[in-house]
Scaffold this active site. Structure first.
Site, PDB file in Angstrom:
ATOM      1  N   SER A  45       6.383  11.172  -3.429  1.00 40.39           N
ATOM      2  CA  SER A  45       6.284   9.729  -3.206  1.00 40.39           C
ATOM      3  C   SER A  45       4.901   9.178  -3.535  1.00 40.39           C
ATOM      4  O   SER A  45       4.741   7.979  -3.686  1.00 40.39           O
ATOM      5  CB  SER A  45       6.627   9.385  -1.749  1.00 40.39           C
ATOM      6  OG  SER A  45       5.552   9.700  -0.885  1.00 40.39           O
ATOM      7  N   LYS A  75       0.485   8.597   3.203  1.00 43.37           N
ATOM      8  CA  LYS A  75       0.771   7.343   2.513  1.00 43.37           C
ATOM      9  C   LYS A  75      -0.485   6.475   2.434  1.00 43.37           C
ATOM     10  O   LYS A  75      -1.459   6.656   3.169  1.00 43.37           O
ATOM     11  CB  LYS A  75       1.856   6.550   3.254  1.00 43.37           C
ATOM     12  CG  LYS A  75       3.232   7.211   3.269  1.00 43.37           C
ATOM     13  CD  LYS A  75       3.900   7.177   1.906  1.00 43.37           C
ATOM     14  CE  LYS A  75       5.320   7.724   1.969  1.00 43.37           C
ATOM     15  NZ  LYS A  75       5.340   9.167   2.213  1.00 43.37           N
TER      16      LYS A  75
END
Length: 220
Positions: free
Chosen positions: A138, A176
């Site tokens: 991701s 993230k």
């Protein structure tokens, strides 16, 4: 056009090379004519090198080194492959930090607090720094599956910084990019195939720290 004058450094170097060649000659127990015959360098040039009249060319230094069975830089320090400003490896301070399990670069995975490896890294690292192994895609292309990410423990992360975050009641961990939106924190992937994770009062999370370094290991 050739230079009329040598620099003081070059003049000193001629003396040093001359002294080295004469020392090697004495240690080998041979004569200058043997050096001529063994290297193929002409007689007058060999004598000029030994007498400190001229600096040898790189090509001839290599021939001389082969004859005396030494490294070229032992005759002419200009051929030393180590940069003059390089720090010897034994003078570089290395910091040993633990690698603590894996962290998701995708959907959050179960948090693992077990030390699985150690990294030794040069330079200053903050107290308590640790590394995590990336899992998932991701955060591609910047972070890839198998990369090691060095984390500085801190609860304070600025917008745009990449953080290691515990979510779902501290049971899952993810890596993230952080974005603050009002009273919420958005955990943003860089791969558009993934959706952000939103942290709020109903879906709390805990920032472990921010990414300060990445070591590319490639696929695990």
């Amino acid at each position: 056009m050739a230079r009329a004058e040598l620099t003081p450094q070059e003049k000193q170097l001629k003396k040093e090379i001359s002294a080295t060649l004469n020392r090697l000659l004495e240690a080998k127990g041979c004569k200058k004519i043997d050096v001529v015959n063994g290297t193929g360098i002409n007689n007058s040039t060999i004598y000029d090198y030994f007498n400190g009249k001229f600096l040898p060319t790189q090509k001839n230094v290599i021939k001389l080194a082969a004859f005396f069975h030494v490294k070229p830089e032992e005759i002419d320090p200009r051929l030393d492959p180590t940069p003059s400003n390089a720090i010897p490896i034994n003078r570089i301070e290395l910091h040993r930090i633990p690698v603590i399990g894996t962290i998701a670069c995708g959907d959050p995975i179960d948090a693992e607090q077990n030390v699985v490896d150690y990294l030794e890294l040069p330079g200053h690292l903050p107290d308590g720094a640790f590394a995590l192994i990336c899992e998932g895609d991701s955060m591609e292309p910047g972070l890839q599956d198998g990369d090691r990410v060095v984390i500085e423990p801190t609860p304070n992360v600025e917008d745009g910084e990449v953080a290691a975050v515990l979510v779902d009641g501290d049971t899952k961990a993810t890596l993230k990019q952080v974005r603050h939106v009002g009273d919420t924190i958005w955990l943003m992937p860089t791969n558009p195939a993934y959706s952000p994770i939103v942290l709020d009062k109903d879906h709390p999370g805990r920032i472990l720290g921010k990414k300060i370094q990445m070591i590319r290991y490639g696929s695990r």
